[in-house]
Scaffold this motif. Structure first.
Motif, PDB file in Angstrom:
ATOM      1  N   ASP A 183       1.034  -1.278   0.012  1.00  0.00           N
ATOM      2  CA  ASP A 183       0.345   0.256  -0.390  1.00  0.00           C
ATOM      3  C   ASP A 183       0.976   1.194   0.023  1.00  0.00           C
ATOM      4  O   ASP A 183       1.694   1.020   0.474  1.00  0.00           O
ATOM      5  N   ARG A 184       0.630   2.420  -0.784  1.00  0.00           N
ATOM      6  CA  ARG A 184       0.819   3.708  -0.556  1.00  0.00           C
ATOM      7  C   ARG A 184       1.613   4.421   0.281  1.00  0.00           C
ATOM      8  O   ARG A 184       0.706   4.190   1.502  1.00  0.00           O
ATOM      9  N   VAL A 205       2.524   7.655   2.449  1.00  0.00           N
ATOM     10  CA  VAL A 205       2.431   8.997   3.125  1.00  0.00           C
ATOM     11  C   VAL A 205       3.219   9.371   3.945  1.00  0.00           C
ATOM     12  O   VAL A 205       2.934   9.407   5.291  1.00  0.00           O
ATOM     13  N   SER A 224       6.251  12.446   6.490  1.00  0.00           N
ATOM     14  CA  SER A 224       6.504  13.797   6.100  1.00  0.00           C
ATOM     15  C   SER A 224       7.922  13.283   6.661  1.00  0.00           C
ATOM     16  O   SER A 224       8.622  12.666   7.372  1.00  0.00           O
ATOM     17  N   TYR A 258       6.082  16.342   2.765  1.00  0.00           N
ATOM     18  CA  TYR A 258       5.851  15.023   2.259  1.00  0.00           C
ATOM     19  C   TYR A 258       6.117  14.234   0.680  1.00  0.00           C
ATOM     20  O   TYR A 258       6.504  14.620   0.775  1.00  0.00           O
ATOM     21  N   LEU A 272       5.154  11.042  -0.890  1.00  0.00           N
ATOM     22  CA  LEU A 272       4.150   9.874  -1.376  1.00  0.00           C
ATOM     23  C   LEU A 272       5.094   8.879  -1.713  1.00  0.00           C
ATOM     24  O   LEU A 272       6.045   8.587  -3.451  1.00  0.00           O
ATOM     25  N   LEU A 273       4.955   7.350  -1.543  1.00  0.00           N
ATOM     26  CA  LEU A 273       5.724   6.172  -2.016  1.00  0.00           C
ATOM     27  C   LEU A 273       4.689   4.691  -2.441  1.00  0.00           C
ATOM     28  O   LEU A 273       3.990   4.913  -1.146  1.00  0.00           O
ATOM     29  N   GLU A 274       5.192   4.197  -3.617  1.00  0.00           N
ATOM     30  CA  GLU A 274       4.405   3.765  -3.604  1.00  0.00           C
ATOM     31  C   GLU A 274       5.620   2.870  -3.811  1.00  0.00           C
ATOM     32  O   GLU A 274       6.734   2.700  -4.350  1.00  0.00           O
ATOM     33  N   ARG A 315       6.722   4.345  -7.613  1.00  0.00           N
ATOM     34  CA  ARG A 315       6.321   6.005  -7.285  1.00  0.00           C
ATOM     35  C   ARG A 315       6.926   6.318  -5.991  1.00  0.00           C
ATOM     36  O   ARG A 315       6.481   6.084  -5.339  1.00  0.00           O
ATOM     37  N   GLN A 336       7.196  16.890  -1.914  1.00  0.00           N
ATOM     38  CA  GLN A 336       6.516  17.698  -2.414  1.00  0.00           C
ATOM     39  C   GLN A 336       6.656  18.376  -0.713  1.00  0.00           C
ATOM     40  O   GLN A 336       7.117  17.896   0.077  1.00  0.00           O
TER      41      GLN A 336
END
Length: 152
Positions: free
Chosen positions: A56-57, A59, A61, A70, A72-74, A148, A152
């Motif tokens: 699961d992805r 998020v 900090s 932040y 976001l890692l897949e 992925r 940001q």
């Protein structure tokens, strides 16, 4: 007449010989992969074939110079072990916690550098292998792949 009977018996014997020969050739041809072996025998490739297991992805900090960022890692895990799906489902809290700790300790500049991607993947591989082994999960992870990554 004796000649005719001999001729018929020769023809019958010859016919039986042809039928027997054809049956034998058919059987040997049908059984040749198991008799000969080698390239004709289908190997159990599924047992040795690596499979990919997406997680699961995340998020996370990430600290930066002035502001928090932040990530976001897949990602997916590559493994040849059996029962990987079941083990990953059971160990999901351990896996997520370990990865979140690892990435939250990284600085924004370190994660934003594309040259560090392979190092991060290796670090995640070592981390997950150790955590799963310490907790008695019998799984061998071949590779950690980031599918992925957005910062940001």
């Amino acid at each position: 007449m004796a000649f005719g009977k001999t001729s018929v018996s020769k023809k019958l014997s010859f016919s039986l010989l042809i039928i027997l020969w054809s049956t034998t050739i058919f059987w040997v041809g049908w059984q040749s992969p198991s008799i000969i072996g080698g390239p004709f025998v289908t190997q159990d490739e599924e047992a040795n074939k690596a499979k990919f297991y997406p997680l699961d992805r995340f998020v996370i900090s990430v600290p930066g110079d002035n502001l928090p960022h932040y990530l976001l890692l897949e990602m997916a895990l590559k493994s040849r072990s059996t029962n990987v799906s079941r083990i990953l489902k059971e160990a999901d809290p351990l896996v997520r916690n370990s990865l979140m700790k690892m990435f939250s300790r990284k600085h924004f500049n370190q994660l934003n550098d594309s040259k560090q991607l392979e190092n991060l993947q290796r670090e995640a591989l070592v981390l997950l292998s150790n955590v799963l082994t310490e907790n008695k999960y019998e799984i061998e992870i071949d590779e950690v792949l980031f599918t992925r990554m957005v910062i940001q």
